[in-house]
Scaffold this active site. Structure first.
Site, short mmCIF file in Angstrom:
data_model
loop_
_atom_site.label_atom_id
_atom_site.label_comp_id
_atom_site.label_asym_id
_atom_site.label_seq_id
_atom_site.Cartn_x
_atom_site.Cartn_y
_atom_site.Cartn_z
N GLU A 158 -0.26 24.42 29.45
CA GLU A 158 -0.57 23.99 28.08
C GLU A 158 -0.65 22.46 27.99
O GLU A 158 -0.34 21.88 26.95
CB GLU A 158 0.47 24.51 27.08
CG GLU A 158 0.82 25.97 27.22
CD GLU A 158 -0.27 26.91 26.75
OE1 GLU A 158 -1.32 26.43 26.33
OE2 GLU A 158 -0.04 28.12 26.83
N GLY A 179 -8.09 24.49 20.22
CA GLY A 179 -7.36 24.85 19.01
C GLY A 179 -6.31 25.92 19.28
O GLY A 179 -5.20 25.87 18.73
#
Length: 396
Positions: free
Chosen positions: A375, A249
């Site tokens: 990422e 998240g």
């Protein structure tokens, strides 16, 4: 219905009129961050990059806190409470200066602060968030490990109970801000699943040696985190999440900033190419007057402003509470990939000068090679979208 025949002039800097989507507060935030970057980063960043250092990072962090750029989309605890679009605009302007500066802000706000804000106790929030928002304390985020990048569920870092304490052991790799951080959010396996821990970096057994010899993100602090029997109190654990949904998240929030930031690097390279093409002469006239150069510039402009428009769309969805992780993957995959291509095309327009640090193009191109990987790699985002499109899981 009468339609006015008077059209606004064509703006080469905003050919799609995207600025019409912004309100005065959006523009003011963008202008503030752009002015700060022009004053505090652009005159020095080529030298920082060449030397492979980011001097005065703590002063820069406090200045960024002073303009509200740290944890800016979070509410309370000294955070600015800005919209997702406003945070995105800030990321674009910071990365137009250098990806390393945007990484400093992203890791601080979208990873470390976001984890505490979203999953921490009230005591943890009060203890850390105000000083992180002001830049007095720098944070880092420990998830990636030397042997487990795209598969964080296989992490080896482990936290075990010992009486009323937790004891952490493990290694984390490629950690932005690690060597200068005052607090680390570290994710570890436990007997009950993956948990997050708020780790003061002055804890015994914690060290963060800086990683050297990088040829990308050189104006950024990148470190290894070493945890050797780091003893923490029982309330060091983030209480509101168990499992990978916690760190993932946080990563989704950070990836959203990259969707915007990559377009900043692309914009800086594109603008450099345009300026160069208008002044560099070959065969008796500026190279910008040749068809092949104009074709390159037109294609770069199309991909740049499509990417910015995509970032705006995702920002509006985030502000409306409707942004899905798959849509963030869509944006990260497209915008970073296209930004790299824009930088490479800009390099061809600048010719041999394109490899010089007198111009920003090669610096942005090499930085984006890291942004492409962290990422979530290209392959991971392709598989996220592939699963969403087919309903079939190709990860394993």
């Amino acid at each position: 219905m009468t339609v006015s025949s008077k059209l606004p002039p064509f703006d080469p800097a905003d050919p799609l009129g995207i600025d019409d989507l912004l309100d005065p507060e959006d523009l003011a935030i963008r202008d503030t961050v752009r002015a700060w970057a022009a004053d505090r980063v652009l005159p020095y960043v080529a030298e920082w990059y060449e030397k492979g250092e980011l001097p005065g990072i703590r002063d820069l962090a406090r200045e960024l806190g002073g303009i509200g750029a740290l944890g800016m989309s979070l509410d309370g605890y000294g955070c600015a409470g800005a919209s997702a679009v406003q945070y995105g605009l800030a990321c674009l302007e910071l990365e137009a200066a250098d990806s390393g500066i945007r990484s400093l802000v992203s890791v601080q706000g979208s990873l470390a602060m976001y984890a505490i804000h979203r999953f921490g106790s009230e005591e943890q929030k009060q203890a850390w968030l105000p000083s992180m928002a002001s830049g007095d304390v720098i944070g880092c985020f420990g998830l990636t490990e030397p042997d487990h990048g795209s598969d964080p569920g296989a992490m080896r870092t482990y936290a075990k109970r010992d009486g009323g304490d937790w004891v952490l052991n493990g290694r984390k790799m490629w950690i932005t801000n690690g060597s200068v951080a005052g607090v680390a959010v570290v994710w570890a396996q436990t007997d009950d699943g993956i948990r997050g821990f708020v780790v003061p970096t002055d804890s015994g057994g914690f060290s963060a040696p800086e990683i050297k010899h990088k040829w990308s993100l050189r104006a950024s602090v990148t470190s290894e985190l070493v945890l050797d029997d780091v003893r923490l109190p029982t309330d060091a654990v983030l209480p509101e999440v168990v499992g990978l949904k916690g760190p993932l998240g946080c990563l989704s929030h950070a990836r959203y900033g990259i969707v915007w930031g990559a377009m900043g690097a692309a914009r800086a390279s594109f603008e450099s190419a345009v300026a160069y093409a208008k002044t560099r002469e070959q065969f008796g006239r500026p190279i910008g007057g040749f068809q092949l150069t104009q074709a390159k510039l037109a294609d770069m402009a199309v991909e740049l402003h499509k990417g910015i428009l995509l970032a705006h769309h995702l920002g509006r969805r985030m502000d409306a509470g409707r942004l899905r992780p798959e849509q963030v993957s869509f944006g990260k995959l497209n915008n970073v990939r296209e930004a790299i291509e824009i930088c490479r095309t800009a390099r061809t327009i600048l010719g041999a000068n394109g490899i010089s640090l007198e111009y920003p193009v090669m610096r942005h191109a090499t930085n984006l090679e890291s942004v492409l990987t962290y990422e979530g790699t290209v392959e991971m985002h392709q598989l996220v979208l592939g699963k969403a499109l087919t309903g079939l899981d190709a990860f394993r």
